[in-house]
Motif scaffolding. Sequence first.
Motif, PDB file in Angstrom:
ATOM      1  N   VAL A   1       0.830  -1.203   0.000  1.00  0.00           N
ATOM      2  CA  VAL A   1       0.000   0.000   0.000  1.00  0.00           C
ATOM      3  C   VAL A   1       0.868   1.258   0.000  1.00  0.00           C
ATOM      4  N   GLY A   2       2.161   1.072  -0.277  1.00  0.00           N
ATOM      5  CA  GLY A   2       3.120   2.165  -0.116  1.00  0.00           C
ATOM      6  C   GLY A   2       3.194   3.178  -1.236  1.00  0.00           C
ATOM      7  N   TYR A   3       2.365   3.040  -2.279  1.00  0.00           N
ATOM      8  CA  TYR A   3       2.363   4.078  -3.313  1.00  0.00           C
ATOM      9  C   TYR A   3       1.760   5.380  -2.781  1.00  0.00           C
ATOM     10  N   HIS A   4       0.807   5.240  -1.858  1.00  0.00           N
ATOM     11  CA  HIS A   4       0.051   6.412  -1.426  1.00  0.00           C
ATOM     12  C   HIS A   4       0.229   6.744   0.053  1.00  0.00           C
ATOM     13  N   THR A   5       0.839   5.867   0.817  1.00  0.00           N
ATOM     14  CA  THR A   5       1.067   6.141   2.232  1.00  0.00           C
ATOM     15  C   THR A   5       2.375   5.519   2.680  1.00  0.00           C
TER      16      THR A   5
END
Length: 882
Positions: A461-465
């Motif tokens: 989920v690290g693209y946005h957070t």
Amino acid sequence: MKNYGLNELREMYLSFFESKGHLRKKSFPLVPQNDNSLLLINAGMAPLKPYFTGQEVPPKTRMTTCQKCIRTGDIENIGKTARHGTFFEMLGNFSFGDYFKEEAISWAWEFVTKVLELPEDRLYVSVYEEDQPTAEIWHEKMGVPRDHIVFMGKEDNFWEVGVTGPCGPCSEIYFDRGPEFGCDSPTCAVGCDCDRYLEFWNLVFTQFDRQEDGTYLPLPKPNIDTGMGLERLAAMMQGVTSIFDVDTVKAIRDHVCELAGVEYGQSQKTDMSIRVITDHIRSATFMASDGVLPSNEGRGYVMRRLIRRAVRHGKLLGIEGLFLKELVKTVVDNSKHEYTELEDKFDYIVKLLTVEEENFNKTIEQGLNILTTYIEELEAKGEKVLDGVACFKLYDTYGFPIDLTREILEEKGLAIDEEAFKDEMEKQKQRGRDARGETNYMGSDETVFHKLDTNLSTQFVGYHTLEVESTIDALTTETEIIEEAKEGMDVYIVSKATPFYAESGGQAGDVGTITTATGTVEVTNTTKAVGGKFVHHGKVVVGTVKQGETATFKVNSVVRLDSARNHSATHLLQKALREVVGGHVEQAGSNVTKDRLRFDYTHFEALSAEQIERVEAIVNEKILSALDITTMETSIDEARKMGAMALFGEKYGEVVRVVDMGHYSVELCGGTHLINTAQIGTFKIVSESGVASGVRRIEAVTGRGAIHYYQEIEKELNEVAKLVKAKKDGITKKVEHLMAESKELQKENDKLKAEMAKAEAENIFDQVQEIAGLKVLVAALPNMDMNALRNMGDTFKDKLGEGVVVLASSQDEKVSLVAMATNDAVSAGIHCGNIIKASAPVVQGGGGGRPNMAQAGGKDASKMNEALQTATDIIKEQLKNN
């Protein structure tokens, strides 16, 4: 029987199994992923091993593919028959614990009798002799007569790889092509070596797990793995005798004939060369499209051999000039519909094969020169057989074809030591086997992560957070699964969700912290493990952490941003390189960290200073233009329409991520990036070098790394200014002045040395002695390098008129030895190469050469006189024996 084209048959097969609920997947690349047991994919099931073993969960329990494959075996025999080739396509349908024998057999029978409409009375099946249930399915359910069912032993109808792992019986389908294809033997039947009964489809029933003690345990979920050679099927449906007569392959064969001005089927020798070129250009083109580069090891060596063998047979056919590029288009035109990468990489493939063809032409010339030296040495010794080691060196090191060596030697009345050559070939094959090493069924080493639940996978989920709450779903050391880890322990953590980017695509894994209510782990790296698991590498720095605990996963934002700067810059760099250098440029590897970027790319010569400057300027222009960086997920077909560049060897799914930098650079990429190119700050190339044949490397810095680089350069500049006692803006002039002074001083020094050497030479010439009526000068000279020693040797040899000169000298702890002989001396029995071979080891050196001149280097200057004495002894021996 209906005559279907090869491309039609592929589509018919894949569409049929799609209609039976199978997920249709594109071919995997020829380069194996996470499989050390193979150099190249050689079967349809090879890329699917993780699904068969249960190490990874398949996208669907039913799949169908047409897999491009290469089997090399004994490359030297390819072309000698019309049966064998290196490249082929394998059709397959697979079940991972879903359906089993009855469905696999039923659908196979339906496809061959209803879709292909093959006459049932000409179909036969073979069954493993202990597999009566399969025979009953064929007879009772499919209606195959019992006299059309043949039972065979383990060697023919039981599939297993290695000593342990999944295995099982198989059943093969045969087609009776008619007596005109037979051997006229009254016992001719299924299993005969002739071409009448053609085995074209193998159904493997993977139902056992072989143990180390040789026992077979039932698999909890048996699998289905089928394989059918597309070219063989096409040959059968088109009623032709070999794969070289199949429509798509014949198109290449005909093009070869056109280039050579010959007709296929007129000469056995000519036909062999036509088949070699036809097959090898297919293999080389497909290998190039998947990023394989010619080299001297591994799969690159396989590719180099194929290309060189094709070029060699082109010469035998009388084809002049560079011709492989002409054939590439025919290969691509006949296969691009299914294998779109062929068209995408067309310019690159043509460039790569052309450069390799040009290099081999140069190699032929080099090899001829070396072989000429070998022949001279043989003739000087009065021998008739060239030793196998020398032949193998020509073949392996210089790529000089053994058949050409044999042919040239035969013209001179000489021969090859065939047995010794075969021994060297076998040693090389063994080295290749040793290099791959022993592996398990998967071809990669088992790790602790293979013991984890296969259903556990990680959502990134690290693209946005950069921060998220998740649970510690698995906690391990390097070797075992644990429940708890205390302060100071090195641990590995797997969770269902993470913002940490796992190392892939050349980008380094994220670092940061994982914090629970009871402890903190400092994450030092993040990688991917089997089954889509993200593994956080770290150390417990506070308290304890436990499996099952809720934790806060937090990425170090500064490090992530620095890595993203370098990653986004690589995209701009690749596009700029293609603009400046050419469309053949492709990424051949990259490494992106917080400190710098390293970008490997396909190109065949060093960049000029002007090209480097232009590339750097373009990238910085795009940074200053503040281009928006957007990402989107779309289908692979839509991405292609957008012009998105794909990486070699990557297997993309149906949905891909596109990174678009202001419509300037558009690439498929799963890495992390900035939101605007201006965030890169600045871009500076710090080096450009070669790393392999056809691969160059650029290293560069951005952002903070670039600032640090400029600061270090300025520091160096200040130090130089102090040393030369000049201001920074006057350093260049001051250094030029100092260099001019140094050059004048060097000239004066060289002049004095030459005068001293001349005086010394007059004295040394007094040491000339006469051995067996021949003038011989063996002497040591002070402080000379190899070049100066050779010049002195020429002077002495001219002064002698007739005779032999052996000189030694040392400089900077290096020893130089030179031996020279006049033609009369060689006729008298002198061989300088043998003199040097004997004397060089005395000074811990090695070398050799021709009968009239040889040289060597050494390390032990204290033994120079001893080496010269050895040279004198050898000269006496040579003159005595003559």
